[in-house]
Design a protein around this motif. Sequence first.
Motif, PDB file in Angstrom:
ATOM      1  N   ASP A  71      -2.991   5.024  13.052  1.00  0.00           N
ATOM      2  CA  ASP A  71      -3.787   5.768  12.302  1.00  0.00           C
ATOM      3  C   ASP A  71      -3.733   5.561  10.913  1.00  0.00           C
ATOM      4  O   ASP A  71      -4.509   5.894   9.883  1.00  0.00           O
ATOM      5  CB  ASP A  71      -3.380   7.206  12.641  1.00  0.00           C
ATOM      6  N   ALA A  72      -2.568   5.313  10.352  1.00  0.00           N
ATOM      7  CA  ALA A  72      -2.183   4.985   9.011  1.00  0.00           C
ATOM      8  C   ALA A  72      -2.891   3.862   8.648  1.00  0.00           C
ATOM      9  O   ALA A  72      -3.706   3.968   7.487  1.00  0.00           O
ATOM     10  CB  ALA A  72      -0.841   4.766   8.593  1.00  0.00           C
ATOM     11  N   LEU A  73      -2.964   2.758   9.268  1.00  0.00           N
ATOM     12  CA  LEU A  73      -4.066   1.472   9.005  1.00  0.00           C
ATOM     13  C   LEU A  73      -5.266   1.979   8.766  1.00  0.00           C
ATOM     14  O   LEU A  73      -5.897   1.568   8.035  1.00  0.00           O
ATOM     15  CB  LEU A  73      -3.696   0.637  10.086  1.00  0.00           C
ATOM     16  N   ARG A  74      -5.897   2.600   9.822  1.00  0.00           N
ATOM     17  CA  ARG A  74      -7.387   2.906   9.859  1.00  0.00           C
ATOM     18  C   ARG A  74      -7.716   4.006   8.989  1.00  0.00           C
ATOM     19  O   ARG A  74      -8.644   3.837   8.368  1.00  0.00           O
ATOM     20  CB  ARG A  74      -7.539   3.318  11.355  1.00  0.00           C
ATOM     21  N   HIS A  75      -6.759   5.123   8.792  1.00  0.00           N
ATOM     22  CA  HIS A  75      -7.300   6.278   8.132  1.00  0.00           C
ATOM     23  C   HIS A  75      -6.869   6.365   6.714  1.00  0.00           C
ATOM     24  O   HIS A  75      -7.631   7.003   5.848  1.00  0.00           O
ATOM     25  CB  HIS A  75      -7.138   7.660   9.078  1.00  0.00           C
ATOM     26  N   ASP A  76      -5.523   5.899   6.602  1.00  0.00           N
ATOM     27  CA  ASP A  76      -5.125   6.026   5.080  1.00  0.00           C
ATOM     28  C   ASP A  76      -5.288   4.710   4.433  1.00  0.00           C
ATOM     29  O   ASP A  76      -5.311   5.014   3.082  1.00  0.00           O
ATOM     30  CB  ASP A  76      -3.445   6.363   5.379  1.00  0.00           C
ATOM     31  N   CYS A 120      -0.191   1.901  18.378  1.00  0.00           N
ATOM     32  CA  CYS A 120      -0.409   3.196  18.547  1.00  0.00           C
ATOM     33  C   CYS A 120       1.137   3.786  19.010  1.00  0.00           C
ATOM     34  O   CYS A 120       1.038   5.093  19.295  1.00  0.00           O
ATOM     35  CB  CYS A 120      -1.458   3.491  19.856  1.00  0.00           C
ATOM     36  N   LEU A 121       1.888   3.016  19.099  1.00  0.00           N
ATOM     37  CA  LEU A 121       3.342   3.484  19.643  1.00  0.00           C
ATOM     38  C   LEU A 121       4.425   3.468  18.476  1.00  0.00           C
ATOM     39  O   LEU A 121       5.506   3.890  18.931  1.00  0.00           O
ATOM     40  CB  LEU A 121       3.822   2.549  20.709  1.00  0.00           C
ATOM     41  N   MET A 122       4.024   3.203  17.507  1.00  0.00           N
ATOM     42  CA  MET A 122       4.743   3.116  16.396  1.00  0.00           C
ATOM     43  C   MET A 122       4.544   4.063  15.083  1.00  0.00           C
ATOM     44  O   MET A 122       3.207   4.206  14.749  1.00  0.00           O
ATOM     45  CB  MET A 122       4.824   1.693  15.683  1.00  0.00           C
ATOM     46  N   PHE A 123       5.508   4.528  14.638  1.00  0.00           N
ATOM     47  CA  PHE A 123       5.047   5.623  13.574  1.00  0.00           C
ATOM     48  C   PHE A 123       5.244   4.604  12.112  1.00  0.00           C
ATOM     49  O   PHE A 123       5.502   3.824  12.078  1.00  0.00           O
ATOM     50  CB  PHE A 123       6.421   6.529  13.531  1.00  0.00           C
ATOM     51  N   HIS A 161       0.822  -1.179   0.047  1.00  0.00           N
ATOM     52  CA  HIS A 161       0.031   0.034  -0.136  1.00  0.00           C
ATOM     53  C   HIS A 161       0.949   1.205   0.098  1.00  0.00           C
ATOM     54  O   HIS A 161       1.909   1.385   0.729  1.00  0.00           O
ATOM     55  CB  HIS A 161      -0.805  -0.042   1.283  1.00  0.00           C
ATOM     56  N   ASP A 162       0.544   2.264  -0.843  1.00  0.00           N
ATOM     57  CA  ASP A 162       1.112   3.498  -0.872  1.00  0.00           C
ATOM     58  C   ASP A 162       0.473   4.674  -0.179  1.00  0.00           C
ATOM     59  O   ASP A 162      -0.656   4.538  -0.196  1.00  0.00           O
ATOM     60  CB  ASP A 162       1.562   4.027  -2.138  1.00  0.00           C
ATOM     61  N   ALA A 163       1.040   5.340   0.667  1.00  0.00           N
ATOM     62  CA  ALA A 163       0.372   6.370   1.475  1.00  0.00           C
ATOM     63  C   ALA A 163       1.297   7.391   1.413  1.00  0.00           C
ATOM     64  O   ALA A 163       2.550   7.549   1.178  1.00  0.00           O
ATOM     65  CB  ALA A 163      -0.089   5.880   2.766  1.00  0.00           C
ATOM     66  N   ARG A 164       0.774   8.640   1.598  1.00  0.00           N
ATOM     67  CA  ARG A 164       1.572   9.793   1.976  1.00  0.00           C
ATOM     68  C   ARG A 164       1.048  10.432   3.283  1.00  0.00           C
ATOM     69  O   ARG A 164       0.031  10.774   3.573  1.00  0.00           O
ATOM     70  CB  ARG A 164       1.211  10.833   0.944  1.00  0.00           C
ATOM     71  N   VAL A 165       2.017  10.447   4.342  1.00  0.00           N
ATOM     72  CA  VAL A 165       1.655  10.621   5.762  1.00  0.00           C
ATOM     73  C   VAL A 165       2.744  11.555   6.365  1.00  0.00           C
ATOM     74  O   VAL A 165       3.957  11.817   6.054  1.00  0.00           O
ATOM     75  CB  VAL A 165       1.933   9.198   6.299  1.00  0.00           C
ATOM     76  N   PRO A 166       2.255  12.382   7.358  1.00  0.00           N
ATOM     77  CA  PRO A 166       3.136  12.949   8.239  1.00  0.00           C
ATOM     78  C   PRO A 166       4.268  12.046   8.978  1.00  0.00           C
ATOM     79  O   PRO A 166       3.810  11.013   9.179  1.00  0.00           O
ATOM     80  CB  PRO A 166       2.420  13.665   9.042  1.00  0.00           C
ATOM     81  N   ARG A 168       5.109  12.204  11.854  1.00  0.00           N
ATOM     82  CA  ARG A 168       4.627  11.581  13.090  1.00  0.00           C
ATOM     83  C   ARG A 168       3.112  10.721  13.137  1.00  0.00           C
ATOM     84  O   ARG A 168       2.530  10.612  14.129  1.00  0.00           O
ATOM     85  CB  ARG A 168       4.379  12.710  14.054  1.00  0.00           C
ATOM     86  N   ARG A 169       2.691  10.565  11.833  1.00  0.00           N
ATOM     87  CA  ARG A 169       1.577   9.511  11.724  1.00  0.00           C
ATOM     88  C   ARG A 169       1.759   8.279  12.460  1.00  0.00           C
ATOM     89  O   ARG A 169       2.870   7.472  12.037  1.00  0.00           O
ATOM     90  CB  ARG A 169       1.227   9.365  10.387  1.00  0.00           C
TER      91      ARG A 169
END
Length: 168
Positions: free
Chosen positions: A29-34, A64-67, A17-22, A24-25
């Motif tokens: 949050d990346a799994l759920r929202h992106d 929740c503890l890993m970027f 999966h490709d994503a564009r994230v901050p 500190r994401r």
Amino acid sequence: MTEELHDVRLSVNGVAHDARVPARRLLSDALRHDLGLTGTHVGCEHGVCGACTVLVDGRPMRSCLMFAVSAVDAEITTVEGLTEEDGSLGPVQQAFAECHGLQCGFCTPGFLTTITAGLRENPTPTHEECRDMIAGNLCRCTGYQNIVKAVERAAELVSTSSTTGGEA
């Protein structure tokens, strides 16, 4: 000032999966929202409850503890990735269903991933080892007795499937 975004490629449940994230994401949050993989639940947001547990290179990790940027070269398995190839329940999921190991279900994804990893490490746990396996996951509903029974049943199912060619 806008936050700089980073292009990341995350391998989740065997799919890139490709994503564009901050920077500190959080992985949760990346799994759920992106990526739209909402099976990973976020409870305490401090790594205490275990609801957000996923497997990172086969090891249980609190997402929740890993970027997300820290997970770029890892293989991530979420609760969605625990089903069999044909879409049927995996052995740990089946055991939870058979043994009534859940009530509200909020904590269940974290338990399922934790137990999956635990049974890969120790496929024939004693009753006490089953309890120890889930010690880092919190449930507010069940009282844990049926979850422990589910771990024991999952070990039986994994043992049976390994003798017939399956895997946890």
